[in-house]
Design an enzyme around this catalytic site. Structure first.
Site, short mmCIF file in Angstrom:
data_model
loop_
_atom_site.label_atom_id
_atom_site.label_comp_id
_atom_site.label_asym_id
_atom_site.label_seq_id
_atom_site.Cartn_x
_atom_site.Cartn_y
_atom_site.Cartn_z
CE LYS A 1 -4.08 -2.00 2.32
NZ LYS A 1 -5.09 -2.15 3.29
CG ASP B 1 -8.19 -0.13 3.56
OD1 ASP B 1 -8.80 -1.16 3.03
OD2 ASP B 1 -7.01 -0.20 3.84
P1 NAP Z 1 1.01 -2.77 9.59
O1 NAP Z 1 0.91 -1.39 8.96
O2 NAP Z 1 2.09 -3.83 9.45
O3 NAP Z 1 0.84 -2.47 11.09
C1 NAP Z 1 0.76 -3.53 12.33
C2 NAP Z 1 0.54 -2.94 13.72
O4 NAP Z 1 0.27 -4.18 14.49
C3 NAP Z 1 1.66 -2.10 14.23
O5 NAP Z 1 0.87 -1.20 14.83
C4 NAP Z 1 2.23 -3.15 15.15
O6 NAP Z 1 2.89 -2.52 16.09
C5 NAP Z 1 1.22 -4.04 15.45
N1 NAP Z 1 1.61 -5.39 15.81
C6 NAP Z 1 2.22 -6.50 15.24
N2 NAP Z 1 2.63 -7.30 15.68
C7 NAP Z 1 2.00 -7.18 17.13
C8 NAP Z 1 2.26 -7.98 18.37
N3 NAP Z 1 2.51 -9.11 18.39
N4 NAP Z 1 1.63 -7.45 19.52
C9 NAP Z 1 0.88 -6.01 19.34
N5 NAP Z 1 1.04 -5.13 18.15
C10 NAP Z 1 1.48 -5.93 17.18
O7 NAP Z 1 -0.32 -3.47 9.19
P2 NAP Z 1 -1.65 -2.77 8.61
O8 NAP Z 1 -1.76 -2.84 7.22
O9 NAP Z 1 -2.04 -1.76 9.48
O10 NAP Z 1 -2.81 -3.98 9.15
C11 NAP Z 1 -3.06 -4.18 10.49
C12 NAP Z 1 -4.41 -5.28 10.60
O11 NAP Z 1 -5.52 -4.92 9.87
C13 NAP Z 1 -3.88 -6.78 9.70
O12 NAP Z 1 -4.44 -7.90 10.47
C14 NAP Z 1 -4.83 -6.68 8.46
O13 NAP Z 1 -5.22 -7.98 7.76
C15 NAP Z 1 -5.88 -5.83 8.86
N6 NAP Z 1 -6.92 -4.83 7.77
C16 NAP Z 1 -7.98 -5.55 7.58
C17 NAP Z 1 -8.64 -4.79 6.40
C18 NAP Z 1 -9.85 -5.45 5.92
O14 NAP Z 1 -10.49 -4.90 4.75
N7 NAP Z 1 -10.75 -6.04 6.75
C19 NAP Z 1 -8.14 -3.56 5.48
C20 NAP Z 1 -6.79 -3.26 6.16
C21 NAP Z 1 -5.70 -3.95 7.11
P3 NAP Z 1 4.53 -1.94 16.14
O15 NAP Z 1 4.24 -0.47 15.78
O16 NAP Z 1 4.76 -1.63 17.30
O17 NAP Z 1 5.22 -2.63 15.19
#
Ligand code: NAP
Length: 278
Positions: free
Chosen positions: A67, A103
């Site tokens: 993205k 989103d």
């Molecule tokens: P991202 O940019 O990689 O961000 C990941 C986030 O998760 C960061 O805040 C990270 O914290 C935190 N994190 C990762 N592992 C962790 C752990 N073990 N314990 C606590 N915090 C943890 O990912 P993203 O794109 O924002 O996506 C996040 C989630 O939203 C994913 O599950 C994705 O599938 C979902 N999503 C769903 C949709 C939908 O249409 N349903 C759309 C978009 C995203 P740090 O900053 O400390 O690393």
């Protein structure tokens, strides 16, 4: 006439539900499009983009981890894409690549229209401070919650997001230990912890009576956070399948000028999940 070509790029992409969702949209709307999923590692993104367009491709969805690259590749951006610094929908218009982010509106529609969750005047907690959170903060704050707290493992990322969106409403940041003693009416999990079946450390009394839980992640079985919600007295505890369908419908609207009805598609996907099919 040959169908117009669209695709989702991601890495990995094998389990994406987007091709099925768009096939159901096509059946419903009669639009003449073909939609495929393509595994594109980040280092191949630019070449894959050019090849797809040269082959007649009209538009794309981009998912994890592309993205931010899609944001950088776009010639033009909508205001919601610019604010989230992430693009999940691309469309070529007069050979210009236009980037959008659906989103946030997808989440908002699922929360307010499908689930009838009221946001106005309520206390919201967002867990995580990654790309998804950048896309959802504006639409959430525009609904005038009483407060919105961002809690993240790396507190500085939550703090910088809170500072960036402060002009839009009462937003603040904490680390997970800072959640002790706080209560919320809606807790949204936007961490990637669930991908490993994990949960951020949450106090047992985090949820107000009649509070709701929403996990942006979705899976064929209840996610760890959805189960946490059920175990801690949530009125509703649901995953992000509805958001996925809603963001896809908004992308379809961007590409084709037609908004598919989402309720039958969500029902169909839930049924397929329950029976282990598709
Ligand atoms: P991202 O940019 O990689 O961000 C990941 C986030 O998760 C960061 O805040 C990270 O914290 C935190 N994190 C990762 N592992 C962790 C752990 N073990 N314990 C606590 N915090 C943890 O990912 P993203 O794109 O924002 O996506 C996040 C989630 O939203 C994913 O599950 C994705 O599938 C979902 N999503 C769903 C949709 C939908 O249409 N349903 C759309 C978009 C995203 P740090 O900053 O400390 O690393």
């Amino acid at each position: 006439m040959l169908p117009d070509r669209y695709a989702v790029f991601g890495h990995p992409i094998g389990h994406s539900k987007s091709p099925l969702i768009h096939t159901l949209f096509v059946q419903q709307t009669g639009e003449n499009i073909a939609y495929t999923a393509q595994d594109v590692p980040p280092e191949c993104f630019e070449v894959a983009l050019r090849t797809f367009h040269a082959g007649g491709g009209k538009g794309l969805n981009c998912t994890v981890p592309l993205k931010e690259l899609a944001f950088q590749a776009a010639d033009e951006l909508t205001s919601r894409a610019r604010q989230s610094e992430a693009v999940n929908t691309l469309v070529w218009r007069d050979d210009k690549l236009c980037g959008d982010n659906t989103d946030g509106i997808g989440l908002l529609r699922d929360l307010t229209e499908n689930l009838a969750i009221d946001l106005s005047g309520r206390r919201l907690l967002v867990l995580g401070a990654g790309g998804a959170v950048r896309g959802i903060l504006r639409p959430l704050l525009e609904r005038k919650p009483a407060c919105l707290v961002i809690a993240n493992r790396t507190v500085s990322r939550a703090q910088s997001l809170a500072a960036r969106f402060a002009a839009l409403g009462p937003v603040s940041a904490v680390g997970f230990p800072g959640l002790q003693g706080l209560r919320f009416d809606l807790v949204l999990n936007a961490t990637a912890a669930g991908l490993q079946g994990e949960l951020p450390p949450l106090p047992d009394d985090l949820l107000a009576p009649d509070g709701d839980c929403y996990d942006l992640m979705y899976a064929d079985k209840p996610t760890a956070f959805v189960r946490w919600g059920h175990d801690h007295g949530a009125r509703l505890s649901v995953d992000g399948l509805g958001m996925l369908v809603e963001q896809a419908a908004e992308a379809f609207l961007v590409w084709r000028g037609v908004r598919p009805r989402t309720a039958p598609v969500i029902r169909r996907l839930r049924r397929a999940t329950a029976t282990g099919g598709e």
